[in-house]
Write a protein that holds these residues in place. Structure first.
Motif, mmCIF file in Angstrom:
data_model
loop_
_atom_site.group_PDB
_atom_site.id
_atom_site.type_symbol
_atom_site.label_atom_id
_atom_site.label_comp_id
_atom_site.label_asym_id
_atom_site.label_seq_id
_atom_site.Cartn_x
_atom_site.Cartn_y
_atom_site.Cartn_z
ATOM 1 N N UNK B 140 0.854 -1.185 0.000
ATOM 2 C CA UNK B 140 0.000 0.000 0.000
ATOM 3 C C UNK B 140 0.887 1.231 0.000
ATOM 4 N N UNK B 141 0.625 2.138 -0.924
ATOM 5 C CA UNK B 141 1.392 3.389 -0.950
ATOM 6 C C UNK B 141 0.434 4.521 -0.596
ATOM 7 N N UNK B 142 0.878 5.412 0.264
ATOM 8 C CA UNK B 142 -0.035 6.386 0.854
ATOM 9 C C UNK B 142 0.274 7.812 0.408
ATOM 10 N N UNK B 143 -0.731 8.476 -0.127
ATOM 11 C CA UNK B 143 -0.564 9.882 -0.537
ATOM 12 C C UNK B 143 -0.554 10.748 0.724
ATOM 13 N N UNK B 144 0.488 11.545 0.918
ATOM 14 C CA UNK B 144 0.544 12.380 2.130
ATOM 15 C C UNK B 144 -0.420 13.569 2.055
ATOM 16 N N UNK B 145 -0.619 14.221 3.196
ATOM 17 C CA UNK B 145 -1.433 15.437 3.248
ATOM 18 C C UNK B 145 -0.517 16.647 3.377
ATOM 19 N N UNK B 146 -1.011 17.795 2.931
ATOM 20 C CA UNK B 146 -0.284 19.049 3.113
ATOM 21 C C UNK B 146 -0.578 19.591 4.515
ATOM 22 N N UNK B 147 0.059 20.696 4.841
ATOM 23 C CA UNK B 147 -0.127 21.348 6.153
ATOM 24 C C UNK B 147 -1.600 21.585 6.487
ATOM 25 N N UNK B 148 -2.377 21.959 5.472
ATOM 26 C CA UNK B 148 -3.791 22.275 5.710
ATOM 27 C C UNK B 148 -4.676 21.027 5.620
ATOM 28 N N UNK B 149 -4.063 19.853 5.664
ATOM 29 C CA UNK B 149 -4.753 18.568 5.666
ATOM 30 C C UNK B 149 -5.392 18.204 4.322
ATOM 31 N N UNK B 150 -5.140 19.013 3.280
ATOM 32 C CA UNK B 150 -5.634 18.611 1.961
ATOM 33 C C UNK B 150 -4.620 17.651 1.333
ATOM 34 N N UNK B 151 -5.079 16.912 0.326
ATOM 35 C CA UNK B 151 -4.227 15.910 -0.320
ATOM 36 C C UNK B 151 -3.095 16.573 -1.095
ATOM 37 N N UNK B 152 -1.904 16.018 -0.955
ATOM 38 C CA UNK B 152 -0.740 16.523 -1.681
ATOM 39 C C UNK B 152 -0.714 15.868 -3.066
ATOM 40 N N UNK B 153 -1.476 16.449 -3.996
ATOM 41 C CA UNK B 153 -1.618 15.849 -5.328
ATOM 42 C C UNK B 153 -0.274 15.741 -6.050
ATOM 43 N N UNK B 154 0.600 16.708 -5.781
ATOM 44 C CA UNK B 154 1.900 16.724 -6.461
ATOM 45 C C UNK B 154 2.749 15.517 -6.069
ATOM 46 N N UNK B 155 2.412 14.903 -4.938
ATOM 47 C CA UNK B 155 3.212 13.764 -4.474
ATOM 48 C C UNK B 155 2.800 12.451 -5.144
ATOM 49 N N UNK B 156 1.675 12.475 -5.863
ATOM 50 C CA UNK B 156 1.160 11.209 -6.408
ATOM 51 C C UNK B 156 2.052 10.594 -7.491
ATOM 52 N N UNK B 157 2.499 11.379 -8.500
ATOM 53 C CA UNK B 157 3.285 10.749 -9.569
ATOM 54 C C UNK B 157 4.468 9.929 -9.053
ATOM 55 N N UNK B 158 5.116 10.413 -7.990
ATOM 56 C CA UNK B 158 6.277 9.693 -7.453
ATOM 57 C C UNK B 158 5.881 8.363 -6.806
ATOM 58 N N UNK B 159 4.595 8.216 -6.457
ATOM 59 C CA UNK B 159 4.148 6.963 -5.831
ATOM 60 C C UNK B 159 3.812 5.895 -6.865
ATOM 61 N N UNK B 160 3.646 6.348 -8.113
ATOM 62 C CA UNK B 160 3.219 5.418 -9.160
ATOM 63 C C UNK B 160 4.404 4.649 -9.736
ATOM 64 N N UNK B 161 4.197 3.351 -9.889
ATOM 65 C CA UNK B 161 5.221 2.526 -10.531
ATOM 66 C C UNK B 161 4.522 1.610 -11.530
ATOM 67 N N UNK B 162 5.287 0.775 -12.209
ATOM 68 C CA UNK B 162 4.704 -0.167 -13.164
ATOM 69 C C UNK B 162 3.787 -1.155 -12.451
ATOM 70 N N UNK B 326 -9.590 23.005 8.079
ATOM 71 C CA UNK B 326 -10.431 24.189 7.895
ATOM 72 C C UNK B 326 -10.294 24.670 6.455
ATOM 73 N N UNK B 327 -11.404 24.639 5.748
ATOM 74 C CA UNK B 327 -11.348 24.990 4.329
ATOM 75 C C UNK B 327 -12.731 25.433 3.886
ATOM 76 N N UNK B 328 -12.775 26.173 2.773
ATOM 77 C CA UNK B 328 -14.077 26.545 2.212
ATOM 78 C C UNK B 328 -14.637 25.423 1.353
ATOM 79 N N UNK B 329 -13.738 24.557 0.899
ATOM 80 C CA UNK B 329 -14.134 23.519 -0.039
ATOM 81 C C UNK B 329 -14.364 22.219 0.724
ATOM 82 N N UNK B 330 -15.488 22.164 1.437
ATOM 83 C CA UNK B 330 -15.769 20.934 2.168
ATOM 84 C C UNK B 330 -17.262 20.651 2.246
ATOM 85 N N UNK B 331 -17.564 19.352 2.444
ATOM 86 C CA UNK B 331 -18.953 18.933 2.633
ATOM 87 C C UNK B 331 -19.269 19.048 4.122
ATOM 88 N N UNK B 332 -20.528 18.815 4.503
ATOM 89 C CA UNK B 332 -21.036 19.166 5.833
ATOM 90 C C UNK B 332 -20.422 18.564 7.078
#
Lengths: 138, 405
Positions: B140-162, B326-332
Motif C-alpha cells: 500500500x502506498x499512501x498519498x501524504x497530506x499538506x499542512x492544511x490537511x488537503x491531499x498533496x496531489x503533487x506527491x502522487x506521480x512519485x508513488x506510481x510505478x509499473x 479548515x477549508x471553504x471547499x468541504x462537505x457538511x
C-alpha cells in the motif's frame, strides 16, 4: 469504613445537587482533577485498559492483606469515575471487593458511564479490579 | 425557514428531548435520520408486497421484483447511469469495497502489486487492501497530506510505478469533510492507465453525483448516510468491470445454469447479488433518493455548505477551539478539539445538553497519527439542520469549555 459506608458517603455528597446535572458533573470533574492517582512509572502499556476512546491505567497491589488500587485516565470525566471506584474499592479485602455491587453509581445518576456503548474503559476497569482482587485471594 | 420546517416535519425523530433539552442531531456523518416517506415505503412493502423476487410466477413475487428493479432504476437515474445493471445492491460501502478487493484479488491483482490510498481514508478503504497485500506480498502506498490537511496531489506521480494497479480514494473525508479533487486524481490515473475506486460514503449524501461525468471504475456508497435504511448500499461498476470483475460471493440467483462440474453465471448486476437480497432495503433506498431529489441535491449541498461556513466562523471566535481541515471547499463536516481537553469529555457534556456529536478516531487512525491527536470531536450536518441549532451548539460549547477548565 466498609465499602457500603463509603458508597453511602458518596451518595450523600452527590445528593445535594438533586436534578442539577451541571453541578454534579462539575463535582465529578473536580474529583477527577484533585486526585493524583497513579505513579508515572506505572503508566505503562501493560497497565492500560483500552476503551475505545479514553484510556485508563490501573495498578493493583496487595498490602497487609488489603488490595490497594491506583489508577489514572486521560479524559477527566472518566478520571472522576475512576477516582470514585478507587475510593470505594481500594484498601479492602479481596473477597469484599469481588462481592461489591457498586449500586451507588446508579443512585448518584451516573449509570450511563457504565453502559457498554460508552466505550470509556470503565466497565473493563471494574472487571480488571475484581479479577486482580480474585487473583490475590488465591 | 418555512421550507426548513416542512423538511423537519418529515423527520419525527428530531422532535424529542434529551436530558430535558431539544435534541440537536449533529452526527449525520455516522448515519442520517430517515424521513417518513422512507419509513413508510419499508412498512408498505411488508404490508402489501412482501415476497421473494426474480423466480416467482405468482403476482406478489412479480410485484416485489418490480419494486426491487424499479429501485435500481431510480438509483440509475439519480446517479445518471445509462445501464442500471452497473448498479449492484450490497450491504453498504464496506461490503462494496470488500467485494471489489476480493474480486480484483482473483484475476487482476498479482503478487507484488501496489495500491495507492490517501492518508485520510476510512479504515473500510484500508483494511480490505491491507488484507490482500499481507496475503500476496502486495504494497500500500499512501498519498501524504499538506499542512492544511488537503491531499498533496503533487506527491502522487512519485508513488506510481509499473506495479500500481489501483487508486482507492475517498471522495469526501469522513473526519475532516474535505473534498478530494477527483479530476486531479483522474488525470494522473488515466495517464498511467490505473483504475480508480471512489469511496462515496460521505459525498453521495451531500452533493450531486453524476457517475457518467465522474467516469471512474468503481464508486461505492451507503444508503443509511443518505436518509435511507441501514444494511444496504451501492457498488457501481464501469461497463468494463461489470464484465471483468470476479464475483467473490457466489450463491442462488447469480447463475444461468449449474451442474456439479461447472456453473454458468448470470450477466449484469445479478451476478453479484447472491441469495435473497435486502429487498425492503432497496425500496427504502429508492425512497430516500426520491426524498433527496424532492429537495434537490444541489440545494442540500448549498444548505450544508452554508451551515459549515456559519459554524466554522462562530467556532473560530472561541479561542480554545482548534479546527482540523479548515477549508471553504468541504462537505457538511467539521472536526475540532478543545485545547487541552479530551474529545470524550467534550462529547459527553454536549450530549448532556442534548447535542449529538461523534468523538474519537472516526475509523481514521492513520489520519489521527498524522494530526498527532488521540481523537477529535466531529459535527456533521444534514438538510434538516439549522443555523439556530448551530447557535445552540456554540452557546453550549462555551459552557462545556467553562465546565472543563
Amino acid at each position: 469504613m466498609t465499602i457500603n459506608e463509603i458508597e453511602k458517603e458518596i451518595i450523600e455528597e452527590f445528593e445535594i445537587f438533586g436534578d442539577d446535572w451541571e453541578g454534579k458533573y462539575e463535582h465529578l470533574i473536580d474529583i477527577g482533577k484533585s486526585l493524583p492517582l497513579i505513579k508515572e512509572e506505572f503508566k505503562t502499556e501493560d497497565r492500560i485498559i483500552k476503551g475505545c476512546q479514553s484510556r485508563v491505567w490501573l495498578n493493583s497491589e496487595l498490602k497487609d492483606g488489603k488490595v490497594v488500587y491506583t489508577a489514572d485516565a486521560d479524559a477527566i470525566i472518566t478520571k472522576g469515575m475512576v477516582a470514585l471506584m478507587v475510593r470505594v474499592l481500594s484498601g479492602h479485602k479481596a473477597e469484599e471487593i469481588v462481592k461489591a455491587d457498586l449500586k451507588f453509581v446508579d443512585t448518584i445518576g451516573l449509570k450511563e458511564h457504565l453502559s457498554p456503548t460508552r466505550a470509556n474503559g470503565l466497565v473493563s476497569m471494574i472487571n480488571k479490579m475484581k479479577m486482580d482482587a480474585l487473583s490475590f485471594s488465591r | 425557514m418555512k421550507e426548513q420546517n416542512k423538511i423537519r416535519e418529515q423527520f419525527p425523530i428530531l422532535n424529542q428531548k434529551i436530558n430535558g433539552y431539544n435534541l440537536v442531531y449533529f452526527d449525520n456523518g455516522a448515519t442520517s435520520q430517515k424521513p417518513l416517506s422512507v419509513i413508510e415505503s419499508i412498512s408498505d412493502y411488508y404490508k402489501n408486497s412482501n415476497s421473494n423476487i426474480h423466480r416467482g410466477v405468482h403476482t406478489l413475487s412479480r410485484k416485489a421484483t418490480e419494486l426491487f428493479e424499479q429501485a435500481r432504476k431510480t438509483l440509475a437515474q439519480h446517479f445518471n447511469v445509462n445501464n442500471d445493471q452497473q448498479l449492484i445492491f450490497t450491504a453498504g460501502t464496506t461490503d462494496s469495497i470488500n467485494m471489489v478487493a476480493q474480486g480484483l484479488a482473483k484475476n487482476y491483482l498479482q503478487t507484488g502489486d501496489e495500491i495507492i490510498l490517501s492518508t485520510y481514508e476510512h479504515h473500510s478503504n484500508i483494511l480490505p487492501w491491507q488484507l490482500w497485500a499481507e496475503a500476496n506480498g502486495g504494497k500500500l502506498k499512501v498519498i501524504p497530506l499538506l499542512e492544511d490537511q488537503t491531499i498533496d496531489y503533487a506527491a502522487i506521480p512519485a508513488l506510481i510505478s509499473a506495479k500500481t494497479k489501483l487508486i482507492a480514494i475517498t471522495h469526501v473525508s469522513n473526519t475532516l469533510g474535505l473534498i478530494t479533487d477527483l479530476e486531479k486524481i483522474k488525470t494522473i490515473a488515466q495517464k498511467n492507465n490505473i483504475p480508480i475506486l471512489v469511496d462515496g460514503a460521505q459525498s453521495a449524501p451531500h452533493m450531486p453525483i453524476d457517475l457518467q461525468k465522474l467516469n471512474v471504475d468503481f464508486f461505492v456508497c451507503s444508503a443509511h448516510k443518505m436518509y435511507g435504511p441501514t444494511g444496504i448500499g451501492l457498488l457501481y461498476l464501469s461497463e468494463k468491470w461489470l464484465k471483468e470483475l470476479s464475483t467473490s460471493k457466489p450463491g442462488g440467483g447469480t447463475i444461468k445454469t449449474v451442474t456439479f462440474e461447472k456453473t454458468e453465471y448470470a450477466e449484469g448486476a445479478l451476478r453479484f447479488e447472491p441469495g435473497t437480497p435486502n429487498i425492503s432495503g432497496a425500496i427504502g433506498f429508492a425512497a430516500a433518493i426520491d426524498f433527496m431529489n424532492s429537495v434537490g441535491t444541489q440545494t442540500i449541498f448549498d444548505h450544508e455548505h452554508e451551515l459549515v461556513q456559519y459554524a466554522q466562523k462562530k467556532m473560530s471566535e472561541i479561542p480554545e477551539v482548534i479546527i482540523y481541515g479548515k477549508s471553504d471547499h468541504k462537505a457538511g463536516v467539521i472536526s475540532f478539539n478543545i485545547k487541552e481537553q479530551h474529545p470524550f469529555d467534550v462529547g459527553t457534556l454536549l450530549d448532556k445538553y442534548g447535542i449529538a456529536v461523534r468523538t474519537g478516531h472516526h475509523c481514521t487512525q492513520p489520519l489521527m497519527h498524522c494530526l498527532n491527536v488521540q481523537g477529535t470531536v466531529r459535527i456533521s450536518f444534514a438538510i434538516y439542520n439549522t443555523k439556530e441549532e448551530i447557535d445552540i451548539f456554540i452557546e453550549k460549547l462555551v459552557k462545556v469549555i467553562k465546565m472543563l477548565n
